[in-house]
Motif scaffolding. Sequence first.
Motif, mmCIF file in Angstrom:
data_model
loop_
_atom_site.group_PDB
_atom_site.id
_atom_site.type_symbol
_atom_site.label_atom_id
_atom_site.label_comp_id
_atom_site.label_asym_id
_atom_site.label_seq_id
_atom_site.Cartn_x
_atom_site.Cartn_y
_atom_site.Cartn_z
ATOM 1 N N UNK A 1 0.863 -1.175 0.000
ATOM 2 C CA UNK A 1 0.000 0.000 0.000
ATOM 3 C C UNK A 1 0.899 1.223 0.000
ATOM 4 N N UNK A 2 0.626 2.156 -0.881
ATOM 5 C CA UNK A 2 1.369 3.416 -0.929
ATOM 6 C C UNK A 2 0.478 4.505 -0.365
ATOM 7 N N UNK A 3 0.986 5.170 0.671
ATOM 8 C CA UNK A 3 0.205 6.211 1.342
ATOM 9 C C UNK A 3 0.953 7.538 1.266
ATOM 10 N N UNK A 4 0.343 8.541 0.637
ATOM 11 C CA UNK A 4 0.998 9.854 0.598
ATOM 12 C C UNK A 4 1.002 10.501 1.980
ATOM 13 N N UNK A 5 2.055 11.219 2.283
ATOM 14 C CA UNK A 5 2.175 11.919 3.567
ATOM 15 C C UNK A 5 1.499 13.288 3.450
ATOM 16 N N UNK B 1 -5.850 7.503 5.954
ATOM 17 C CA UNK B 1 -5.380 6.460 5.037
ATOM 18 C C UNK B 1 -4.753 5.283 5.791
ATOM 19 N N UNK B 2 -3.998 5.582 6.853
ATOM 20 C CA UNK B 2 -3.385 4.523 7.654
ATOM 21 C C UNK B 2 -4.464 3.648 8.292
ATOM 22 N N UNK B 3 -5.482 4.277 8.849
ATOM 23 C CA UNK B 3 -6.564 3.502 9.464
ATOM 24 C C UNK B 3 -7.293 2.655 8.426
ATOM 25 N N UNK B 4 -7.524 3.210 7.245
ATOM 26 C CA UNK B 4 -8.193 2.451 6.187
ATOM 27 C C UNK B 4 -7.321 1.279 5.735
ATOM 28 N N UNK B 5 -6.019 1.520 5.607
ATOM 29 C CA UNK B 5 -5.101 0.450 5.199
ATOM 30 C C UNK B 5 -5.039 -0.652 6.250
ATOM 31 N N UNK B 6 -5.045 -0.271 7.512
ATOM 32 C CA UNK B 6 -5.017 -1.254 8.587
ATOM 33 C C UNK B 6 -6.289 -2.103 8.585
ATOM 34 N N UNK B 7 -7.426 -1.474 8.372
ATOM 35 C CA UNK B 7 -8.688 -2.227 8.302
ATOM 36 C C UNK B 7 -8.675 -3.176 7.105
#
Length: 134
Positions: A24-28, A35-41
């Motif tokens: 998963x690539x997440x922009x800062x 986005x981090x919470x969505x990726x974790x879910x």
Amino acid sequence: MLVEQGETILRLYVLPPDGDHVGVILPLDALFEVRVQAALRLWRVLNGRPPGRDPGRLSSDRISRLILALRTLDGLDDGVSQREIAGILFGREVSAGDWLSHDLHFRMKRLARFAQGLTEGGYRRLLRHPFRRQ
């Protein structure tokens, strides 16, 4: 797949399952925490675990307040007084003489102010819940 809605662009790349790890690539940016919470879910679901609590879900108290605000707006639009609306919403009749010093008077004032704020664009905050600061 590319989905465009107004100014929002959602890019979702789906790779065929061949046993390789997926990244998963997440922009800062300002929405990094979201986005981090969505990726974790997503990671939890992909690994057969329950996704956990949805951070975007409104609390039952918040939902109840929004319902009261909408009912207040309906009553005010129909020309009903705040005293009559309070009697209907909260099941307590208050005489006209006691109204100005009654606790329901102040509660209705706050509720009417909140409801008016929703009609003046405040409803958009619901779309950013719970990340209102971003």
